[in-house]
Design a protein around this motif. Sequence first.
Motif, PDB file in Angstrom:
ATOM      1  N   LEU A  68       0.734  -6.096  56.598  1.00 18.62           N
ATOM      2  CA  LEU A  68       1.694  -5.506  57.196  1.00 18.62           C
ATOM      3  C   LEU A  68       2.704  -5.398  56.123  1.00 18.62           C
ATOM      4  N   ALA A  69       3.126  -6.345  55.417  1.00 18.28           N
ATOM      5  CA  ALA A  69       4.121  -6.251  54.423  1.00 18.28           C
ATOM      6  C   ALA A  69       4.030  -4.884  53.502  1.00 18.28           C
ATOM      7  N   LEU A  70       2.704  -4.901  53.165  1.00 18.40           N
ATOM      8  CA  LEU A  70       2.253  -3.810  52.047  1.00 18.40           C
ATOM      9  C   LEU A  70       2.574  -2.618  52.819  1.00 18.40           C
ATOM     10  N   ALA A  71       2.192  -2.479  53.945  1.00 22.22           N
ATOM     11  CA  ALA A  71       2.213  -1.050  54.599  1.00 22.22           C
ATOM     12  C   ALA A  71       3.628  -0.675  54.599  1.00 22.22           C
ATOM     13  N   GLN A  72       4.635  -1.813  54.880  1.00 19.95           N
ATOM     14  CA  GLN A  72       5.935  -1.387  55.042  1.00 19.95           C
ATOM     15  C   GLN A  72       6.690  -1.246  53.780  1.00 19.95           C
ATOM     16  N   LEU A  73       6.091  -1.743  52.562  1.00 19.89           N
ATOM     17  CA  LEU A  73       6.741  -1.401  51.444  1.00 19.89           C
ATOM     18  C   LEU A  73       6.117   0.087  50.957  1.00 19.89           C
ATOM     19  N   TRP A  74       4.911   0.373  51.378  1.00 21.98           N
ATOM     20  CA  TRP A  74       4.563   1.898  51.117  1.00 21.98           C
ATOM     21  C   TRP A  74       5.289   2.702  51.670  1.00 21.98           C
ATOM     22  N   LEU A  75       5.708   2.353  52.973  1.00 22.39           N
ATOM     23  CA  LEU A  75       6.544   3.354  54.036  1.00 22.39           C
ATOM     24  C   LEU A  75       7.942   3.534  53.215  1.00 22.39           C
ATOM     25  N   ASP A  76       8.430   2.386  52.805  1.00 22.71           N
ATOM     26  CA  ASP A  76       9.926   2.386  52.241  1.00 22.71           C
ATOM     27  C   ASP A  76       9.793   3.042  51.025  1.00 22.71           C
ATOM     28  N   ARG A  77       8.708   2.958  50.040  1.00 26.24           N
ATOM     29  CA  ARG A  77       8.700   3.569  48.884  1.00 26.24           C
ATOM     30  C   ARG A  77       8.657   5.104  49.114  1.00 26.24           C
ATOM     31  N   ARG A  78       7.859   5.764  50.002  1.00 30.56           N
ATOM     32  CA  ARG A  78       7.766   7.120  50.428  1.00 30.56           C
ATOM     33  C   ARG A  78       9.420   7.748  50.738  1.00 30.56           C
ATOM     34  N   ASN A  79      10.101   6.677  51.534  1.00 35.14           N
ATOM     35  CA  ASN A  79      11.075   7.197  52.153  1.00 35.14           C
ATOM     36  C   ASN A  79      12.081   7.554  50.912  1.00 35.14           C
TER      37      ASN A  79
END
Length: 234
Positions: free
Chosen positions: A218-229
Amino acid sequence: MTSVDTRPEAGNKTRTPLLRRPWIGPLMLIAAAFMAYSVPRYLTLDPARTNVPAPEGFPQHYWLLSAHVVFGTVAMTTACFQIWPAFRNRYPRAHRIMGRLYVLAGVVPGALLAVTVGAVSPFGPVVRVANVLMGLIWLAVTIAGFRAARARRLGDHRRWMIRGFALTFAIITTRFLGVVAAIALYSGDEDLATASLSDVRVQTFTAIGVWVGFTLHLALAQLWLDRRNRRRAR
């Protein structure tokens, strides 16, 4: 004057070369290897082959667990194609059909069964809480993504589904971390194969695998989304 049309062809506008997503191939291989190792023992319909013993007084456990494995296999198989951009862009109709299979024939029944069998896990209360929580979150983010797609909110749909895909593949990481923790806790001449399920170390390495595995994903998925944003903002 003769002009040259330099616009990309319609079929190439959104095509994503595989080399731009080098993790897709290894991920598919890992998922295939995991399913080849884990699934066949449940297809034999032989309760003696399961690696999760049935709790006392709950003989239906094996059959519910087997159904969870089958639905989870559907979810993992379809997810491999859903997160492949080239497949998604080139075959949008197949993407929609497989998306419905992923949700309705994979995650929804798989998550409900995960909550059911997880609530009576023989590996102790800490593992039970982790299993139930992971199953509920997996179900919630997937339904949120499905509803967003139905409402044509494709940005929200993609963000929720990335979280759901992360939890779909978390089972691989939880198993791997559980093995690493078991090796660390059982050393020397001690035989893990003969350890009781009530052994605190058995419950500990199982809990480490489940808790760390799904929270890490879950943390890695959120980091991925934040990076894209952040990249889009720049």
